[in-house]
Enzyme design. Structure first.
Site, short mmCIF file in Angstrom:
data_model
loop_
_atom_site.label_atom_id
_atom_site.label_comp_id
_atom_site.label_asym_id
_atom_site.label_seq_id
_atom_site.Cartn_x
_atom_site.Cartn_y
_atom_site.Cartn_z
N GLY A 1 14.39 2.46 -5.68
CA GLY A 1 15.99 2.80 -5.96
C GLY A 1 15.97 3.78 -6.97
CB THR B 1 14.14 -1.44 -2.94
OG1 THR B 1 14.73 -0.27 -3.60
CG2 THR B 1 13.96 -0.76 -1.27
CB CYS C 1 -25.23 9.90 0.27
SG CYS C 1 -24.04 8.66 1.07
CD GLU D 1 -23.01 12.41 1.80
OE1 GLU D 1 -22.83 13.06 0.88
OE2 GLU D 1 -22.36 11.36 2.35
CG HIS E 1 -20.98 6.74 1.50
ND1 HIS E 1 -21.38 7.01 0.20
CD2 HIS E 1 -20.36 5.40 1.67
CE1 HIS E 1 -20.76 5.94 -0.70
NE2 HIS E 1 -20.38 4.85 0.29
NE ARG F 1 6.74 3.70 4.05
CZ ARG F 1 7.62 2.86 4.52
NH1 ARG F 1 6.99 1.95 5.47
NH2 ARG F 1 8.76 2.89 4.05
CB THR G 1 18.70 8.25 -2.53
OG1 THR G 1 19.57 7.37 -3.53
CG2 THR G 1 17.93 9.54 -3.14
CD GLU H 1 8.68 4.78 1.08
OE1 GLU H 1 9.75 4.35 1.82
OE2 GLU H 1 7.75 5.48 1.92
#
Length: 366
Positions: free
Chosen positions: A300, A203, A91, A56, A54, A191, A168, A298
């Site tokens: 239709g 799609t 941590c 730290e 992590h 993304r 679109t 993403e």
């Protein structure tokens, strides 16, 4: 190492946290800066891949690598140090063992396994703990993690590229490309943030997208998710190709189609609602159980309409191109509404020029 220039160390820690985007999921994106008693930055770090160190620990290692003594130093960290044994030790124990004098954290960790316990353990060890600076910025960077911890569902971000008149695609489905190259690259950066990228079978059949991150560098590919009630996704669809896992939610799994898709390596998850479609709300709960913090949609206009109709969208990421398409497909097919009072009201979070286009970030009111 360099002398601290009196700018807020938390800003530097937040900049480091951004480097964990696309790397640390499902863990939060965290940065840490260690400042010595004489004001020098002596250690920097950010969260690594799941199972790795992590922020730290990375900052403590950085200080040690440069021969710096962190005793009495201040650790500036963008999220409360963890207090539980997960894939790595706590941590807060590492900070206690290093004998830092103070910890300044931007915001408390929403994970019920931490939720103030890290700060409490530090205080019990005699370390001063402060909270507050840039807390909202840290939450925004980890908005999906907060959503998964607090609501047991990912943060749902719906992305679309539209013309100025809100189209679109053309009536025949052609949509490549409405926006310019800069907007497309920016979309890939979003993304990269996601734990999963989702689209619908419509799609897949119309556009045969890869739905991966290509236009920006990323250490790993997000999981790809298809909403496909009747398992109509072709086994040769590009979205099924490596790299990265593929998960297909269905409602009416037909055995031969299921076997063909599973042969590509895809996982099939039947999750029907009472209408014979995929249960979107149940799907979100399942994705959360798989560690997905941000879900990037993403899809239709039909599937987008279902998301909006069920009030499951947390944020719209819309790229608006300076062109008019006239008759065509809309962003989301829902309604018709009988009153303006029934509309989905939004607030603009930001409006940013990206190349020749505009990027609009908007969230539902309430």
């Amino acid at each position: 190492m360099s002398t601290h220039d009196h700018d807020d160390p938390m800003r530097e820690a937040l900049a480091l946290a951004h480097k964990a985007i696309g790397l640390s999921e499902p863990n939060p994106r965290v940065g840490c800066v260690i400042v010595s008693r004489d004001g020098r930055v002596i250690g920097r770090g950010h969260t690594q891949q799941a199972g790795g160190p992590h922020a730290e620990v990375m900052a403590l290692r950085d200080a040690a690598r440069h021969g710096e003594n962190v005793a009495g130093a201040t650790a500036w960290v963008t999220l409360e140090p963890c207090s539980h044994h997960g894939r790595t030790p706590p941590c807060c124990d590492a900070l206690i063992a290093a004998q830092v004098g103070r910890v300044v954290m931007a915001i408390e960790d929403p994970n019920p396994l931490v939720a103030g316990q890290g700060a409490a353990r530090l205080r019990a060890a005699g370390i001063e703990v402060m909270t507050g600076p840039l807390g909202e910025q840290s939450r925004e960077l980890n908005i999906g993690f907060f959503s998964r911890m607090e609501r047991q569902r990912p943060w749902v971000r719906m992305k679309a590229a539209v013309s100025l008149d809100g189209r679109t695609a053309l009536p025949n489905g052609v949509s490549q490309w409405i926006t310019g190259e800069a907007a497309r690259a920016d979309g890939h950066a979003w993304r990269k943030r996601a734990g999963a990228l989702l689209t619908g079978v419509g799609t897949v059949l119309d556009d045969d997208p890869r739905l991966d991150v290509r236009l920006v560098d990323t250490p790993k590919q997000p999981m790809r998710v298809i909403v496909d009630s009747r398992l109509e996704t072709p086994a040769a669809a590009r979205i099924l190709a490596p790299p990265g896992p593929v998960l297909i939610y269905c409602a009416q799994p037909e055995d031969s189609r299921r076997a063909a898709l599973e042969a590509t390596g895809a996982e099939i998850a039947p999750l029907p609602n009472e209408h014979g479609k995929v249960d979107l709300a149940a799907m979100l709960a399942d994705l959360a159980s798989r560690g997905v913090n941000e879900l990037h949609v993403e899809a239709g206009h039909k599937l987008n309409g279902s998301w909006i109709r069920e009030r499951l969208v947390d944020e719209l990421l819309v790229y608006v191109a300076p062109k008019l398409l006239g008759i065509g497909r809309e962003l989301a097919a829902f309604g018709p509404l009988e009153s303006l009072a029934d509309s989905v009201e939004l607030r603009f979070v930001s409006i940013t020029p990206v190349g020749q286009d505009l990027r609009i970030l908007a969230r539902p009111l309430g």
